[in-house]
Design an enzyme around this catalytic site. Structure first.
Site, PDB file in Angstrom:
ATOM      1  N   LYS A  79       0.850  -1.201   0.000  1.00 50.51           N
ATOM      2  CA  LYS A  79       0.000   0.000   0.000  1.00 50.51           C
ATOM      3  C   LYS A  79       0.882   1.247   0.000  1.00 50.51           C
ATOM      4  O   LYS A  79       1.905   1.291   0.699  1.00 50.51           O
ATOM      5  CB  LYS A  79      -0.897  -0.038   1.246  1.00 50.51           C
ATOM      6  CG  LYS A  79      -1.950   1.044   1.319  1.00 50.51           C
ATOM      7  CD  LYS A  79      -2.869   0.818   2.519  1.00 50.51           C
ATOM      8  CE  LYS A  79      -3.949   1.855   2.647  1.00 50.51           C
ATOM      9  NZ  LYS A  79      -4.849   1.609   3.804  1.00 50.51           N
ATOM     10  N   SER A 154      -9.708   1.652   2.799  1.00 52.25           N
ATOM     11  CA  SER A 154      -8.847   2.384   1.906  1.00 52.25           C
ATOM     12  C   SER A 154      -7.791   1.536   1.192  1.00 52.25           C
ATOM     13  O   SER A 154      -7.204   2.003   0.209  1.00 52.25           O
ATOM     14  CB  SER A 154      -8.127   3.495   2.684  1.00 52.25           C
ATOM     15  OG  SER A 154      -7.307   2.932   3.688  1.00 52.25           O
ATOM     16  N   SER A 178      -9.875  -0.689   7.008  1.00 51.72           N
ATOM     17  CA  SER A 178      -9.296  -0.560   5.665  1.00 51.72           C
ATOM     18  C   SER A 178      -8.605  -1.794   5.100  1.00 51.72           C
ATOM     19  O   SER A 178      -8.273  -1.799   3.915  1.00 51.72           O
ATOM     20  CB  SER A 178      -8.319   0.604   5.630  1.00 51.72           C
ATOM     21  OG  SER A 178      -9.041   1.788   5.433  1.00 51.72           O
TER      22      SER A 178
HETATM   23  N1  GLN Z   1     -13.049   3.725   6.075  1.00 53.84           N
HETATM   24  C1  GLN Z   1     -12.583   4.195   7.347  1.00 53.84           C
HETATM   25  C2  GLN Z   1     -12.318   5.672   7.279  1.00 53.84           C
HETATM   26  O1  GLN Z   1     -12.646   6.252   6.322  1.00 53.84           O
HETATM   27  C3  GLN Z   1     -11.369   3.431   7.769  1.00 53.84           C
HETATM   28  C4  GLN Z   1     -10.131   3.863   7.105  1.00 53.84           C
HETATM   29  C5  GLN Z   1      -8.950   3.034   7.470  1.00 53.84           C
HETATM   30  O2  GLN Z   1      -9.089   1.994   8.123  1.00 53.84           O
HETATM   31  N2  GLN Z   1      -7.793   3.513   7.105  1.00 53.84           N
HETATM   32  O3  GLN Z   1     -11.786   6.245   8.173  1.00 53.84           O
END
Ligand code: GLN
Length: 475
Positions: A79, A154, A178
């Site tokens: 990532k 994400s 994420s």
């Molecule tokens: N979707 C969640 C957010 O928008 C989690 C993001 C993540 O785990 N980095 O914060």
């Protein structure tokens, strides 16, 4: 044999038996990227030359020293918020679009030591903020199972790359879901380790008290191998700790006590997902597991609590991107403040700005006590709920997400609706617990995941339960 379709363990066996070389393996992944990534957009940077060079070196090492690690010669994707020395690291943001890392994250150093090969850096929501990978400066990633749909986020790029077999495994990061949510949407396995299990050194901080790096793979075994390589105490991250290694616990299904939190099976959960998971729970019961309904009464407060603590930490962590350091800079205006203002205005996307503004407000005088302090207290209550449950059961089973993958564009203008897709994953981060998502079925050709939540540092147990379920559903 289609090499990029192999699991990590299968590829390891093949390398061992000299059926193919690491270079063959790497080239087959790179070919797949060339074939597919124009439409999927899982990668921000492809490390073609570097990966082939390194595979050649690794092949020589294998020839002289043999294979002593499962990851030696294995092509992985990382990532793009995790640093690899001398490689661009953008975090999906314009403000870091020219940034090149001067050092390796600890997880990268460990993977390099294990002999792994990086084929590229994967797309993500800007600074890991989002649930669809649509918030990336580099354009959205598409779900390889249905190109009109999001891969989740994400870590959508990592999950899509593993799903489309453009690499054999990947790393993501998980602050509120994420790793698990994209794993669920794409139909692969993803694990968020216990807070402290894996060093965060070299992970660009989003919300430091919630962030963890974790693996994404095509099988539970692959995820176990990746976790084993990256975990452990690191002097560069004082929240990391030494923990038991991954090993076979020889769990027996008939000795398992499985908790089903009733607050997770409510309105908003897709009825087909519910039906499928109920069926799986029944199967586990038939195999002898003890199934207990448990209650996590503060679940309904989790999302609100997360959306106070997380932006507060985001606003602090993202203050370092000021247009002076890290490359991107708009040198216009009368003074230094103008440089900050212009660089941040043009460098950050909408979602990042939304969270920086919200977080700064939450931390300001008066509101800190009213919101932030209160959210921290609620966080303790959420944590206590889980601790009570783990007195009675070995693990908790829940859906990973309330729905299957949604359409690209469907939720982008409705942030609250987007935030709801993390309703089952966020409580785990607030409590700092480990959890895994594994594919357990499909609805209208779209996969959905089962989430297995374990007690602190019980990744071993979670992985074995996941393996048991993997066998059970393949029967
Ligand atoms: N979707 C969640 C957010 O928008 C989690 C993001 C993540 O785990 N980095 O914060």
């Amino acid at each position: 044999m289609i090499l990029n379709n192999l699991t990590i363990l299968e590829a390891h066996q093949g390398l061992k038996k000299k059926e193919f070389s690491s270079e063959d393996l790497v080239r087959s992944c790179l070919d797949e990227i060339k074939k597919q990534d124009k439409k999927i957009n899982a990668f921000i940077t492809v490390l073609e030359k570097e990966a082939i060079e390194r595979a050649k070196t690794i092949d020589k090492q294998i020839a002289s020293n043999g294979l002593n690690n499962f990851l030696t010669g294995i092509p992985l994707a990382i990532k793009d918020n995790i640093l690899i020395q001398d490689v661009r690291a953008t975090a999906g943001s314009k403000i870091l679009s020219e940034y090149c890392s001067p050092y390796d994250a600890t997880v990268i150093k460990k993977l390099k030591d294990a002999g792994a090969i990086f084929v590229g850096k994967t797309n993500l929501d800007e600074f890991a903020m989002g649930s669809s990978t649509e918030n990336s400066f580099f354009g959205p990633t598409k779900n390889p199972r249905d190109l009109e749909r999001v891969p989740g986020g994400s870590s959508g790029g990592s999950a899509a790359a593993v799903t489309a077999k453009m690499c054999l495994g990947a790393l993501g990061s998980d602050t509120g879901g994420s790793i698990r949510q994209p794993a669920s949407f794409c139909g692969v396995v993803g694990l968020k380790p216990t807070y402290g299990k894996v060093s965060r050194f070299g992970l660009m901080a989003m919300a430091s008290s919630l962030d963890q790096i974790g693996p994404i793979g095509n099988s539970v075994d692959d995820v176990a191998v990746l976790l084993d390589a990256i975990e452990g105490k690191d002097n560069f991250d004082s929240t990391s700790v030494e923990t038991p290694k991954i090993e076979n616990l020889k769990l027996k299904i008939e000795n398992l006590r499985i908790g089903i939190p009733k607050e997770y099976f409510i309105k908003g959960l897709d009825s087909q997902i519910k039906k499928n998971i109920d069926h799986l729970i029944k199967k586990l019961k038939d195999e002898g597991a003890e199934i207990k309904e448990v209650s996590l009464p503060h679940t309904k407060e989790a999302l609100a609590c997360y959306y106070i603590i997380m932006p507060a930490e985001v606003s602090a962590n993202l203050s370092r991107y000021d247009g002076i350091r890290y490359g991107y800079s708009i040198q216009e205006g009368k003074n230094l403040l103008d440089v900050y203002l212009n660089s941040r205005t043009q460098g950050f996307g909408d979602e990042s700005k939304r969270r920086i503004i919200l977080g700064t407000y939450i931390l300001s005088k008066g509101y800190y006590e009213a919101y932030y302090l209160k959210a921290q207290k609620v966080r303790t209550l959420i944590k206590n709920d889980f601790q009570e449950a783990f007195k009675k059961v070995d693990c908790l089973l829940t859906p990973t997400t309330p729905t299957t993958a949604f359409k690209i564009g469907e939720k982008i203008d409705d942030p609250l609706n987007m935030y709801l897709s993390d309703i089952y994953t966020v409580p785990v981060n607030l409590a700092g617990l480990p959890a895994l998502s594994m594919p357990v079925g499909k609805i209208d050709k779209l996969p959905f995941g089962l989430q297995i939540i374990g007690n602190y540092f019980e990744e071993n147990k979670i992985l074995e339960i996941a393996k048991t379920i993997e066998k059970l559903i393949s029967k």
